[in-house]
Scaffold this active site. Structure first.
Site, PDB file in Angstrom:
ATOM      1  N   LYS A 155       0.842  -1.197   0.000  1.00 55.00           N
ATOM      2  CA  LYS A 155       0.000   0.000   0.000  1.00 55.00           C
ATOM      3  C   LYS A 155       0.872   1.240   0.000  1.00 55.00           C
ATOM      4  CE  LYS A 155      -3.328   2.690   2.705  1.00 55.00           C
ATOM      5  NZ  LYS A 155      -4.175   2.806   3.902  1.00 55.00           N
ATOM      6  N   GLU A 205      -9.333  12.518  12.249  1.00 54.82           N
ATOM      7  CA  GLU A 205      -8.633  11.335  12.753  1.00 54.82           C
ATOM      8  C   GLU A 205      -7.736  11.607  13.959  1.00 54.82           C
ATOM      9  OE1 GLU A 205      -5.986   7.572  11.053  1.00 54.82           O
ATOM     10  OE2 GLU A 205      -6.578   9.196   9.715  1.00 54.82           O
TER      11      GLU A 205
END
Length: 401
Positions: A155, A205
């Protein structure tokens, strides 16, 4: 990893009772250059002036922060804190300082006055420049996907920027107010990031918070843009809950958070299934991780440093993803995907992932947005996701992509 339809709110530790208007008063009192403003689901904080800077040297950051805070306490300051931002690149110059004064109150989302209409975006002309342009970004994502399908890495998070230049002076307090009103349950911030520069944004977040021996982390990964049409918005949320690509991306991040925090805790509570969190612009898959520290000497910055960067903002394996980012992004991230927050002399604190943000300097704003790219990614869809993420800030300044 499957997902649940439950939509949670962030943990809500007890905060002192505050009268209506207390939190919005701190928001309205913010002044660029001299102040540092942070609002979370737990508290609102306005720090003014600088009593001491955290030095830049080769020692661990948490050591330097602890020494500065201990020195301030020995000098008679009863409850000193460090406030500011850290960059994405390890060891890069930070913007951490002990303020001369701090005002604290309850969360913005608990203040009913945050719902009152705020200042509208002032009319003006914005010149915009995409770096890289959408086509070049799509090509970079496609190249990364090919490498992942060949087995090079798992990723990478690739970002792009939008450079805005205004025809008039920037009104940062008004921008901050609009950002806070769009997502009052999020993490709104404005802190100096360099000479005559301000980092301003509204992140969804939480990287990590420490309160006594209890830690909380809330990784987000896997996203879908919101829709103004209610039926379509619900459809997108439901699709995100069932997306194999997004669930895999989220699982990778949660596993990395668990692995990073496990050495500090005898046990961690990691829910089996993610839930949904919404902002004004996006749906996100979310997992709230909690644990009890084995050693009370472990500070919030120790925890944040162990976590940073998570695969949600960098990729995996970390060093390979960093190299791909350096090859693919034609700009320096600076504080984007770093962290912003505070820590006190006891080690308690909150550190937020620096996303949905911009850096302001003069009449210019540089906006940042990124997307998590995995082997199953569609380059066109990831490009559209970055455009959707820009909406948080574009709506606060009255501009469009």
């Amino acid at each position: 990893m499957s997902a649940s339809l439950r939509v949670p709110t962030a943990p809500a530790p007890s905060t002192p009772h505050a009268s209506p208007g207390a939190a919005t008063a701190l928001l309205d009192a913010y002044r660029p250059g001299t102040d540092r403003f942070l609002a979370s689901s737990r508290r609102t904080l306005l720090a003014s002036g600088v009593a001491a800077h955290v030095p830049d040297d080769a020692r661990p950051l948490s050591t330097r922060v602890r020494e500065v805070l201990d020195a301030r306490r020995r000098a008679g300051e009863p409850a000193p804190i460090v406030v500011g931002a850290l960059r994405f690149t390890p060891g890069a110059p930070h913007s951490l300082a002990v303020p001369r004064s701090v005002r604290r109150t309850s969360a913005l989302c608990e203040d009913p006055l945050i719902a009152l209409p705020g200042p509208s975006a002032e009319p003006g002309t914005w010149q915009t420049r995409e770096v890289p342009e959408a086509g070049a970004y799509t090509a970079a994502v496609a190249a990364a996907v090919r490498r992942m399908r060949a087995g090079e890495f798992d990723k990478v998070v690739l970002a792009r920027t939008l450079e805005l230049t205004s025809s008039h002076e920037l009104d940062l307090p008004a921008m901050l107010r609009r950002l806070a009103q769009h997502d009052p349950k999020g993490y709104t911030f404005a802190v100096p990031s360099g000479p005559d520069r301000t980092l301003i944004g509204a992140s969804p977040e939480l990287l990590v918070a420490r309160a006594g021996n209890v830690l909380t982390a809330n990784p987000l990964a896997g996203s879908a843009p919101r829709s103004n049409d209610l039926a379509e918005d619900v459809r997108r949320a439901a699709a995100l809950l069932e997306s194999a690509k997004d669930l895999h991306e989220h699982a990778v991040v949660v596993d990395a958070v668990r692995e990073a925090l496990a050495p500090f805790c005898p046990s961690l509570d990691v829910p089996q299934h993610p839930t949904l969190v919404r902002t004004a612009a996006m749906w996100h898959l979310s997992t709230t991780v909690t644990g009890t520290l084995a050693d009370h000497a472990t500070t919030s910055l120790d925890l944040a440093s162990a976590l940073h960067p998570t695969p949600a903002v960098c990729g995996t394996p970390t060093e390979t993803a960093r190299a791909v980012i350096a090859e693919s992004e034609p700009f320096d991230r600076g504080a984007y995907t770093g962290m912003v927050g505070w820590q006190d002399a006891d080690g308690d604190g909150e550190w937020v992932v620096t996303i949905r943000c911009a850096e302001a300097e003069g009449r210019s704003l540089r906006l940042f947005a990124g997307a998590g790219v995995v082997a199953a990614s569609s380059p066109e869809a990831e490009t559209a996701e970055t455009a959707a993420k820009f909406r948080t800030f574009l709506s606060a300044v009255g501009a469009a992509l």
